[in-house]
Design an enzyme around this catalytic site. Structure first.
Site, PDB file in Angstrom:
ATOM      1  N   ILE A 181      39.710   3.533 105.440  1.00  0.00           N
ATOM      2  CA  ILE A 181      39.028   3.373 106.731  1.00  0.00           C
ATOM      3  C   ILE A 181      40.041   3.626 107.837  1.00  0.00           C
ATOM      4  O   ILE A 181      41.184   3.179 107.756  1.00  0.00           O
ATOM      5  CB  ILE A 181      38.372   1.980 106.865  1.00  0.00           C
ATOM      6  CG1 ILE A 181      37.585   1.888 108.181  1.00  0.00           C
ATOM      7  CG2 ILE A 181      39.390   0.841 106.729  1.00  0.00           C
ATOM      8  CD1 ILE A 181      36.657   0.694 108.275  1.00  0.00           C
ATOM      9  N   ILE A 224      44.309   1.748 104.932  1.00  0.00           N
ATOM     10  CA  ILE A 224      44.076   1.921 106.365  1.00  0.00           C
ATOM     11  C   ILE A 224      44.610   3.294 106.767  1.00  0.00           C
ATOM     12  O   ILE A 224      45.777   3.616 106.518  1.00  0.00           O
ATOM     13  CB  ILE A 224      44.770   0.818 107.188  1.00  0.00           C
ATOM     14  CG1 ILE A 224      44.374  -0.579 106.670  1.00  0.00           C
ATOM     15  CG2 ILE A 224      44.430   0.986 108.664  1.00  0.00           C
ATOM     16  CD1 ILE A 224      42.896  -0.890 106.680  1.00  0.00           C
ATOM     17  N   LYS A 225      43.745   4.095 107.367  1.00  0.00           N
ATOM     18  CA  LYS A 225      44.140   5.457 107.751  1.00  0.00           C
ATOM     19  C   LYS A 225      44.795   5.459 109.129  1.00  0.00           C
ATOM     20  O   LYS A 225      44.212   4.971 110.098  1.00  0.00           O
ATOM     21  CB  LYS A 225      42.921   6.390 107.765  1.00  0.00           C
ATOM     22  CG  LYS A 225      42.457   6.793 106.389  1.00  0.00           C
ATOM     23  CD  LYS A 225      41.230   7.684 106.447  1.00  0.00           C
ATOM     24  CE  LYS A 225      41.577   9.133 106.323  1.00  0.00           C
ATOM     25  NZ  LYS A 225      40.373   9.976 106.139  1.00  0.00           N
ATOM     26  N   ILE A 226      45.992   6.028 109.173  1.00  0.00           N
ATOM     27  CA  ILE A 226      46.737   6.162 110.428  1.00  0.00           C
ATOM     28  C   ILE A 226      47.097   7.640 110.586  1.00  0.00           C
ATOM     29  O   ILE A 226      47.631   8.251 109.660  1.00  0.00           O
ATOM     30  CB  ILE A 226      48.023   5.310 110.408  1.00  0.00           C
ATOM     31  CG1 ILE A 226      47.663   3.817 110.294  1.00  0.00           C
ATOM     32  CG2 ILE A 226      48.876   5.577 111.645  1.00  0.00           C
ATOM     33  CD1 ILE A 226      48.862   2.895 110.151  1.00  0.00           C
TER      34      ILE A 226
END
Length: 372
Positions: free
Chosen positions: A108, A139-141
């Protein structure tokens, strides 16, 4: 039907689905893809959520409840998207357990409007990890300049990360460096490194789209002969960089402490040009320890007529470098291409997020209870 997908898995390529919606969860479709099509992970992005939520399927009751509570549109979106990710993570939990945490992952993304701001990205990543509250979340960064220190900080806190929007080889090396720095911070803090996972999403098809457009404009036979070669060359050289970094002395010290390699993930693997085989970015990017996240059409095409012939990456590095050099000699600037793609990538996700804000706001108004 699934022989090609099984062969792909057997070659060490993890198959992840690049899509998620509530209907896919509640209908049993996601469970079916895991059971029958060797899918072992799911990725999402703002465009995927915008499409899913705008379709309305399965979201009405939750939106009505959120409207009754008079939540902000931003809060509503986070409640909706994290609910989907949590449910998908639960469906994938057996895969997560069976693979020791390597797969069974759901990604996400942080709010794309924060792509050029480090501190808010870190805060958002922490909030998302807390909200979803599942060990098999990533967690998408984004791999922007501001994203790099955020990656280090978030990994250092023990939060697993999917680094997205990587287009250039130089930036990819910076991403791997940010990951190792994060692991070193986590180690210094006494965290269990074996629990931290990461993938680096290296985008594929968009590189061909941009470079082929420029080759077409040049129009010579030499230029046309190079169409469809840049994306594979770029990705294969990325794998070469991965092999170098994860055989270094710096990595060896972390490996000894129980750390996991950051796997290369091939993203944007749907073929855009109808002149190319629709399984091109699957068949020609087979290498151990990679992830290929596919839109459903690409997954189905691979299952139907994919030809998996073993490793198609290692041993290609000289040819890959020659292809990129030949493109450069025609006057196409690699640095310009990758910067354009990064800027466009951030802009596209921002536009999708803004569309999602508007459509969700409209639904909250439509479903708001009358006063009283």
């Amino acid at each position: 039907m699934t022989d090609a997908l099984k062969r792909l898995s057997d070659e060490g390529v993890a198959i992840w689905l690049d899509d998620l919606s509530r209907k896919r969860i509640t209908s049993g479709n996601l469970a079916e893809l895991i059971d029958q099509q060797h899918v072992v992970g799911v990725t999402t992005n703002p465009s995927i959520f915008q499409k899913a939520i705008s379709s309305g399927d399965g979201y009405e009751q939750q939106v009505a409840d959120l409207a009754a509570r008079k939540v902000t549109v931003e809060e509503a979106i986070r409640m909706i998207t994290t609910a989907d990710v949590r449910d998908a993570a639960d469906i994938l939990r057996p895969v997560f357990d069976a693979t020791g945490g390597q797969d069974g992952r759901v990604s996400i993304e942080v709010d794309p409007r924060l792509a050029h701001h480090t501190t808010p990205t870190i805060a958002e990543a922490k909030q998302l990890a807390w909200l979803v509250d599942r060990p098999n979340t990533l967690i998408k960064i984004p791999a922007t300049k501001a994203g790099l220190p955020a990656i280090t900080e978030v990994i250092g806190l023990g939060i697993s990360v999917n680094v997205t929007l990587i287009f250039s080889l130089e930036r990819y090396r910076e991403v791997m460096d940010a990951y190792l720095a994060g692991l070193e911070k986590a180690k210094a803090a006494g965290l269990d490194l074996s629990l931290i996972r990461s993938v680096a999403s290296f985008f594929v098809s968009r590189v061909d789209t941009e470079i082929d457009k420029r080759l077409e404009k040049i129009g010579t036979d030499e230029a046309k002969a190079l169409k469809g070669k840049a994306a594979l060359a770029n990705a294969r050289l990325a794998y070469q960089a991965y092999e170098e970094v994860f055989s270094s002395e710096r990595w060896a010290a972390l490996d000894k402490a129980g750390a996991n390699k950051q796997r290369p993930l091939w993203a944007s693997t749907g073929v855009k040009d109808p002149a190319f085989k629709d399984t091109l970015y699957v068949e020609d990017l087979v290498a151990p320890g990679t992830v290929n996240t596919m839109p459903e059409a690409t997954l189905e095409a691979t299952a139907d007529h994919g030809s998996i012939t073993g490793d198609t990456v290692r041993g290609t590095y000289d040819a890959a470098q020659a292809d990129l050099s030949a493109i450069g000699k025609l006057g196409i600037s690699y640095d310009d291409v990758v910067q354009v793609l990064e800027d466009e990538g951030v802009e596209k996700f921002e536009a999708s997020w803004n569309d999602l804000l508007k459509s969700t706001e409209a639904e909250l108004k439509r479903l708001a209870p009358s006063e009283g």
